[in-house]
Scaffold this active site. Structure first.
Site, PDB file in Angstrom:
ATOM      1  CE1 TYR A 159      -3.853   2.357   0.850  1.00 33.94           C
ATOM      2  CE2 TYR A 159      -2.106   3.529   2.017  1.00 33.94           C
ATOM      3  CZ  TYR A 159      -3.381   3.505   1.463  1.00 33.94           C
ATOM      4  OH  TYR A 159      -4.159   4.619   1.526  1.00 33.94           O
ATOM      5  CD  GLU A 247      -5.970   4.342  -1.419  1.00 36.78           C
ATOM      6  OE1 GLU A 247      -6.129   4.402  -0.195  1.00 36.78           O
ATOM      7  OE2 GLU A 247      -6.893   4.050  -2.199  1.00 36.78           O
TER       8      GLU A 247
END
Ligand code: GDP
Ligand code: MN
Length: 438
Positions: A159, A247
């Site tokens: 992530y 993101e």
């Protein structure tokens, strides 16, 4: 503003961030065509680093793939035809697609497949259908486009996000080795697995920081060039595009050590969009609330909510306070509408039209502070607007500020069925009562 994954990847590629190769399609035939083109460019000897050789799949990979793969059809792939690893991904402005379900029963908004014919079949099951994910709410979103891309083989999912940290008023990198899954769950269960790296906005992301991040994220020494380069590319994209969030989940490491962005989500600062016509052109109005689209055409700040008291307010702070006090008195706001400090009569008229177009609205509360604008001018604007629009629901008006008496007098003498309120609390009580008649 948000963009689709395929658009986010186009932007990333401009900044040299590695992603998988692919193209968007709006029909099953187009999906098949794209799949075929992808197969052609990466023949066995093309050396395209993004096309991973099949086989050599670890047990973990197989497990990971199982849900995304769903039924991997072999139909439509004639014997001897060139087989490529492809992925078909539903394009909606919401995450959680992989684990989502279409209302027609088809499972998964991310599917792996092996042939152009299969890509067409999968696209046919997604296009025009409604995909429900944990981020869309129960109503789901209609899929109008799919991204057909080369599938990457996955050894690790990371992530990686860059956002604006309000506490420090500076960019912040948030990363974790636990990518792929919901990061909120990781943050809640094992907060120590969340890495944070604050960036000095003037100095920018420094190479010692990208190296540190790479080490923390478990990259070995052979990848200490590639991974930092990718982080750097992401940061340059974030700054150059005036993002408020970028993101990448997951950022993947392939079995041969290539690092690439497999998914990408951007939030742009709307106030900076005028600097980026090419990004503004990526806006997909079909993904937005139609009430908000209409409001933005008239320069109104409107956010739709699910209550039944419509609010028309000047100033965002006053709008927040109005919503709070409605809640305090047991009501529920249908929207947040800020007409701004210098609203014209036309804007107020359009604002009323948007408010009454919402079938949930049972009462309207106008809460205006006449600071720069005078109350009598505002009152006249409201009266004219209401006469044009013909309101089907009760209207409560609270005015305060310059020329208050003249404003109140105008409303009282207008002959309109306006419920006048003396202060904010009085206005909220009256609006709640009007929206919930006994
Ligand atoms: P999201 O569910 O909306 O966040 O969509 P993602 O693009 O993140 O896809 C969800 C999951 O599908 C990823 O975490 C991967 O595990 C898997 N996935 C997505 N694209 C590919 C791909 O190209 N190849 C493989 N093997 N898996 C993929
Ligand atoms: Mn994702």
């Amino acid at each position: 503003m948000n963009v689709h994954e395929y658009q986010a990847k186009e932007l990333l590629q401009k900044f040299g961030v590695a992603t998988t190769r692919g193209k968007v399609a709006s029909t099953p035939e187009e999906a098949e065509q794209v799949a075929r083109e992808l197969g052609d460019v990466a023949g066995p000897d093309s050396g395209g680093q993004l096309l991973q050789p099949s086989g050599a799949t670890s047990e973990k990979d197989t497990k990971r793939r199982s849900w995304a793969t769903q039924p991997v059809h072999t139909t439509g792939c004639p014997p001897g035809a060139k087989r490529v690893d492809l992925v078909v991904k539903a394009q909606i402005h919401a995450g959680g697609r992989g684990k989502g379900t279409f209302t027609n029963g088809f499972k998964g908004g991310v599917h792996l497949c092996k042939s152009p014919a299969e890509a067409r079949e999968i696209a046919a099951k997604m296009l025009g259908q409604t995909l429900v994910t944990h981020q869309t709410g129960p109503a789901g979103r209609v899929v109008n486009k799919v991204l057909v891309a080369k599938s990457a083989e996955i050894a690790r999912e990371i992530y990686f996000a860059i956002l604006l940290d309000r506490a420090t008023a500076a960019p912040l990198i948030v990363a974790s080795t636990e990518g792929g899954v919901e990061i909120e769950a990781v943050a809640a269960k094992s907060p120590e697995k969340i890495i944070r790296e604050q960036i000095d906005p003037l100095a920018g992301l420094q190479s010692f920081q990208t190296r540190k991040l790479a080490k923390q994220l478990g990259f070995d020494s052979s990848q200490l060039k590639e991974a930092p380069k990718l982080f750097d590319g992401l940061y340059r994209t974030f700054i150059a595009c005036d993002c408020s969030m970028l993101e990448v989940n997951p950022l993947v490491v392939t079995p041969n050590g290539t690092v690439l962005a497999l998914d990408a989500k951007f939030n742009f600062d709307d106030n900076a969009l005028y600097r980026h016509p090419e990004i503004a052109a990526m806006r997909d109005i079909a993904e937005e609330d139609p009430r908000e689209v209409e409001a933005s055409k008239h320069g109104l700040n409107y956010i739709g909510l699910d209550g039944n008291i419509a609010c028309l307010v000047n100033g965002a702070g006053l709008a927040m306070a109005t919503m709070d006090i409605i809640k305090f008195y047991g009501g529920s706001p249908a929207n947040f509408l800020d007409v701004g400090g210098g609203a014209t009569e036309e804007q107020v008229t359009e604002a009323f039209k948007i408010l009454i177009a919402d079938k949930n609205v049972k009462a309207i509360l106008v809460n205006i502070f006449g600071g720069i604008m005078r109350c009598d001018v505002i009152a006249q604007g409201i009266i004219n607007a209401v006469k044009t629009v013909h309101l089907p629901v009760p209207l409560v008006v609270r005015l305060e500020g310059t020329n208050l008496a003249a404003g109140k007098k105008l409303i009282a003498e207008s002959g309109l069925a306006v419920i006048a309120a003396d202060d904010l609390a009085d206005a909220a009580r009256k609006a709640v009562a009007a929206a919930n008649p006994k």
